[in-house]
Scaffold this motif. Structure first.
Motif, PDB file in Angstrom:
ATOM      1  N   ARG A   1      13.278   7.241   8.298  1.00 43.03           N
ATOM      2  CA  ARG A   1      13.581   7.075   9.721  1.00 43.03           C
ATOM      3  C   ARG A   1      13.334   8.381  10.476  1.00 43.03           C
ATOM      4  NH1 ARG A   1      19.081   4.795  11.016  1.00 43.03           N
ATOM      5  NH2 ARG A   1      18.100   4.553  13.032  1.00 43.03           N
ATOM      6  N   ALA A   2      13.765   9.497   9.905  1.00 47.58           N
ATOM      7  CA  ALA A   2      13.556  10.800  10.544  1.00 47.58           C
ATOM      8  C   ALA A   2      12.066  11.113  10.679  1.00 47.58           C
ATOM      9  CB  ALA A   2      14.264  11.905   9.752  1.00 47.58           C
ATOM     10  N   ASP A   3      11.276  10.628   9.724  1.00 52.18           N
ATOM     11  CA  ASP A   3       9.827  10.857   9.741  1.00 52.18           C
ATOM     12  C   ASP A   3       9.076   9.794  10.545  1.00 52.18           C
ATOM     13  OD1 ASP A   3      10.197  13.068   8.113  1.00 52.18           O
ATOM     14  OD2 ASP A   3       9.581  12.047   6.272  1.00 52.18           O
ATOM     15  N   ARG A   4       9.831   8.899  11.205  1.00 54.17           N
ATOM     16  CA  ARG A   4       9.262   7.855  12.059  1.00 54.17           C
ATOM     17  C   ARG A   4       8.437   6.836  11.276  1.00 54.17           C
ATOM     18  NH1 ARG A   4       9.073  10.529  17.670  1.00 54.17           N
ATOM     19  NH2 ARG A   4       8.262   8.520  18.259  1.00 54.17           N
ATOM     20  N   ARG A   5       8.891   6.510  10.097  1.00 54.42           N
ATOM     21  CA  ARG A   5       8.232   5.481   9.285  1.00 54.42           C
ATOM     22  C   ARG A   5       8.843   4.133   9.612  1.00 54.42           C
ATOM     23  NH1 ARG A   5       4.110   8.361   6.774  1.00 54.42           N
ATOM     24  NH2 ARG A   5       4.959  10.423   6.354  1.00 54.42           N
ATOM     25  N   ARG A   6       8.034   3.121   9.659  1.00 57.45           N
ATOM     26  CA  ARG A   6       8.505   1.768   9.919  1.00 57.45           C
ATOM     27  C   ARG A   6       8.497   0.901   8.668  1.00 57.45           C
ATOM     28  NH1 ARG A   6       9.175   0.686  15.143  1.00 57.45           N
ATOM     29  NH2 ARG A   6       8.171   1.996  16.670  1.00 57.45           N
ATOM     30  N   ALA A   7       7.668   1.286   7.699  1.00 63.10           N
ATOM     31  CA  ALA A   7       7.547   0.483   6.478  1.00 63.10           C
ATOM     32  C   ALA A   7       7.396   1.406   5.280  1.00 63.10           C
ATOM     33  CB  ALA A   7       6.339  -0.443   6.576  1.00 63.10           C
ATOM     34  N   ALA A   8       7.842   0.883   4.146  1.00 59.77           N
ATOM     35  CA  ALA A   8       7.658   1.576   2.874  1.00 59.77           C
ATOM     36  C   ALA A   8       7.064   0.572   1.894  1.00 59.77           C
ATOM     37  CB  ALA A   8       8.991   2.114   2.349  1.00 59.77           C
ATOM     38  N   VAL A   9       6.241   1.050   0.997  1.00 61.24           N
ATOM     39  CA  VAL A   9       5.642   0.205  -0.028  1.00 61.24           C
ATOM     40  C   VAL A   9       5.857   0.859  -1.383  1.00 61.24           C
ATOM     41  CG1 VAL A   9       3.921  -0.832   1.515  1.00 61.24           C
ATOM     42  CG2 VAL A   9       3.365   1.275   0.272  1.00 61.24           C
ATOM     43  N   LEU A  10       5.789   0.034  -2.423  1.00 59.77           N
ATOM     44  CA  LEU A  10       5.861   0.562  -3.785  1.00 59.77           C
ATOM     45  C   LEU A  10       5.247  -0.454  -4.725  1.00 59.77           C
ATOM     46  CD1 LEU A  10       8.169  -1.025  -5.647  1.00 59.77           C
ATOM     47  CD2 LEU A  10       9.716   0.320  -4.287  1.00 59.77           C
ATOM     48  N   ASP A  11       4.939   0.006  -5.928  1.00 63.85           N
ATOM     49  CA  ASP A  11       4.569  -0.941  -6.974  1.00 63.85           C
ATOM     50  C   ASP A  11       5.542  -0.738  -8.121  1.00 63.85           C
ATOM     51  OD1 ASP A  11       2.469   1.429  -7.037  1.00 63.85           O
ATOM     52  OD2 ASP A  11       2.706   0.787  -9.118  1.00 63.85           O
ATOM     53  N   VAL A  12       5.912  -1.856  -8.742  1.00 62.31           N
ATOM     54  CA  VAL A  12       6.890  -1.836  -9.824  1.00 62.31           C
ATOM     55  C   VAL A  12       6.291  -2.603 -10.997  1.00 62.31           C
ATOM     56  CG1 VAL A  12       8.157  -3.834  -8.919  1.00 62.31           C
ATOM     57  CG2 VAL A  12       9.313  -2.257 -10.443  1.00 62.31           C
ATOM     58  N   HIS A  13       6.473  -2.090 -12.198  1.00 62.72           N
ATOM     59  CA  HIS A  13       5.931  -2.704 -13.399  1.00 62.72           C
ATOM     60  C   HIS A  13       6.532  -4.097 -13.580  1.00 62.72           C
ATOM     61  CE1 HIS A  13       4.849  -3.206 -17.619  1.00 62.72           C
ATOM     62  NE2 HIS A  13       3.930  -2.268 -17.416  1.00 62.72           N
ATOM     63  N   VAL A  14       5.704  -5.080 -13.974  1.00 58.90           N
ATOM     64  CA  VAL A  14       6.182  -6.459 -14.102  1.00 58.90           C
ATOM     65  C   VAL A  14       7.278  -6.603 -15.149  1.00 58.90           C
ATOM     66  CG1 VAL A  14       4.067  -7.539 -13.248  1.00 58.90           C
ATOM     67  CG2 VAL A  14       4.320  -7.107 -15.694  1.00 58.90           C
ATOM     68  N   ASP A  15       7.337  -5.717 -16.134  1.00 58.88           N
ATOM     69  CA  ASP A  15       8.371  -5.797 -17.161  1.00 58.88           C
ATOM     70  C   ASP A  15       9.675  -5.115 -16.747  1.00 58.88           C
ATOM     71  OD1 ASP A  15       6.731  -7.197 -18.909  1.00 58.88           O
ATOM     72  OD2 ASP A  15       5.926  -5.367 -19.795  1.00 58.88           O
ATOM     73  N   ASN A  16       9.684  -4.457 -15.605  1.00 58.06           N
ATOM     74  CA  ASN A  16      10.865  -3.720 -15.172  1.00 58.06           C
ATOM     75  C   ASN A  16      11.747  -4.613 -14.293  1.00 58.06           C
ATOM     76  OD1 ASN A  16      12.751  -1.826 -14.457  1.00 58.06           O
ATOM     77  ND2 ASN A  16      11.266  -0.251 -13.928  1.00 58.06           N
ATOM     78  N   LYS A  17      12.376  -5.586 -14.920  1.00 58.22           N
ATOM     79  CA  LYS A  17      13.207  -6.559 -14.202  1.00 58.22           C
ATOM     80  C   LYS A  17      14.430  -5.913 -13.555  1.00 58.22           C
ATOM     81  CE  LYS A  17      10.531  -9.892 -15.531  1.00 58.22           C
ATOM     82  NZ  LYS A  17       9.433 -10.249 -14.674  1.00 58.22           N
ATOM     83  N   ARG A  18      14.989  -4.910 -14.205  1.00 56.09           N
ATOM     84  CA  ARG A  18      16.153  -4.209 -13.658  1.00 56.09           C
ATOM     85  C   ARG A  18      15.787  -3.575 -12.322  1.00 56.09           C
ATOM     86  NH1 ARG A  18      16.871   0.538 -12.868  1.00 56.09           N
ATOM     87  NH2 ARG A  18      15.135   1.094 -14.184  1.00 56.09           N
ATOM     88  N   ALA A  19      14.648  -2.884 -12.260  1.00 58.16           N
ATOM     89  CA  ALA A  19      14.222  -2.246 -11.004  1.00 58.16           C
ATOM     90  C   ALA A  19      13.909  -3.298  -9.950  1.00 58.16           C
ATOM     91  CB  ALA A  19      13.010  -1.348 -11.244  1.00 58.16           C
ATOM     92  N   GLN A  20      13.266  -4.382 -10.349  1.00 57.36           N
ATOM     93  CA  GLN A  20      12.953  -5.435  -9.388  1.00 57.36           C
ATOM     94  C   GLN A  20      14.230  -5.983  -8.746  1.00 57.36           C
ATOM     95  OE1 GLN A  20      10.288  -8.389 -11.120  1.00 57.36           O
ATOM     96  NE2 GLN A  20       9.387  -6.759 -12.363  1.00 57.36           N
ATOM     97  N   ALA A  21      15.265  -6.178  -9.552  1.00 54.11           N
ATOM     98  CA  ALA A  21      16.544  -6.672  -9.021  1.00 54.11           C
ATOM     99  C   ALA A  21      17.159  -5.644  -8.075  1.00 54.11           C
ATOM    100  CB  ALA A  21      17.503  -6.999 -10.160  1.00 54.11           C
TER     101      ALA A  21
END
Length: 171
Positions: free
Chosen positions: A116-136
């Motif tokens: 927010r301080a950097d004036r960003r409106r969106a964030a993106v990421l990629d997460v490994h398909v086997d990383n169910k804990r992170a996805q949750a």
């Protein structure tokens, strides 16, 4: 590093190059939990890679520090080819021995505050398909599948998008 041994309070601070070895160790321990056969071997010097990320002028590396130890890390910057209002979360890890203790939520909140301080409106990421804990975790924090970046055939990552909440400062 910030020394909070006296207070025991979780602090979020900007990483410094001298912390690259500690950060790389936490990164590898966290990643090893979602690769069924262990972290793929490669010729990446993770300590050097983290030092490079910390030293980049266009990036942020945040650390969650508790009782004098780094217990969480987050790395983000504007991805190549993206607009200035988008940030990519490249790495986000909490020490596996500290999962479900609120560190991830606090670190994520610090990321959002910086975006927010950097004036960003969106964030993106990629997460490994086997990383169910992170996805949750990301789902609980409001991340959704990114319709602009569907996974390609054979891709081992899911692409998620986050809309930075609230008014952007300075508008």
């Amino acid at each position: 590093m910030i020394d909070d041994r006296e207070t025991g309070i979780l602090l979020i601070c900007t990483a410094v190059p001298a912390e690259a070895e500690t950060i790389a160790d936490l990164h590898l321990r966290a990643r090893s939990t979602y690769y069924p056969d262990g972290v793929p071997q490669g010729d990446i010097d993770w300590q050097a890679a983290w030092r490079g990320s910390i030293e980049r002028t266009d990036a942020h590396v945040l650390c969650a520090v508790e009782k004098g130890s780094i217990v969480g890390i987050a790395s983000f910057r504007t991805p190549d080819g993206a607009g200035a209002d988008t940030v990519k979360l490249f790495q986000f890890h909490v020490d596996p021995g500290r999962w479900r203790s609120g560190i991830g939520r606090a670190l994520h909140a610090a990321c959002v505050e910086q975006w927010r301080a950097d004036r960003r409106r969106a964030a993106v990421l990629d997460v490994h398909v086997d990383n169910k804990r992170a996805q949750a975790f990301y789902a609980r924090e409001g991340w959704l599948p990114d319709p602009q970046t569907p996974p390609a055939a054979g891709d081992h990552h899911l692409y998620l998008r986050y809309t930075v909440p609230g008014e952007t400062p300075g508008e």
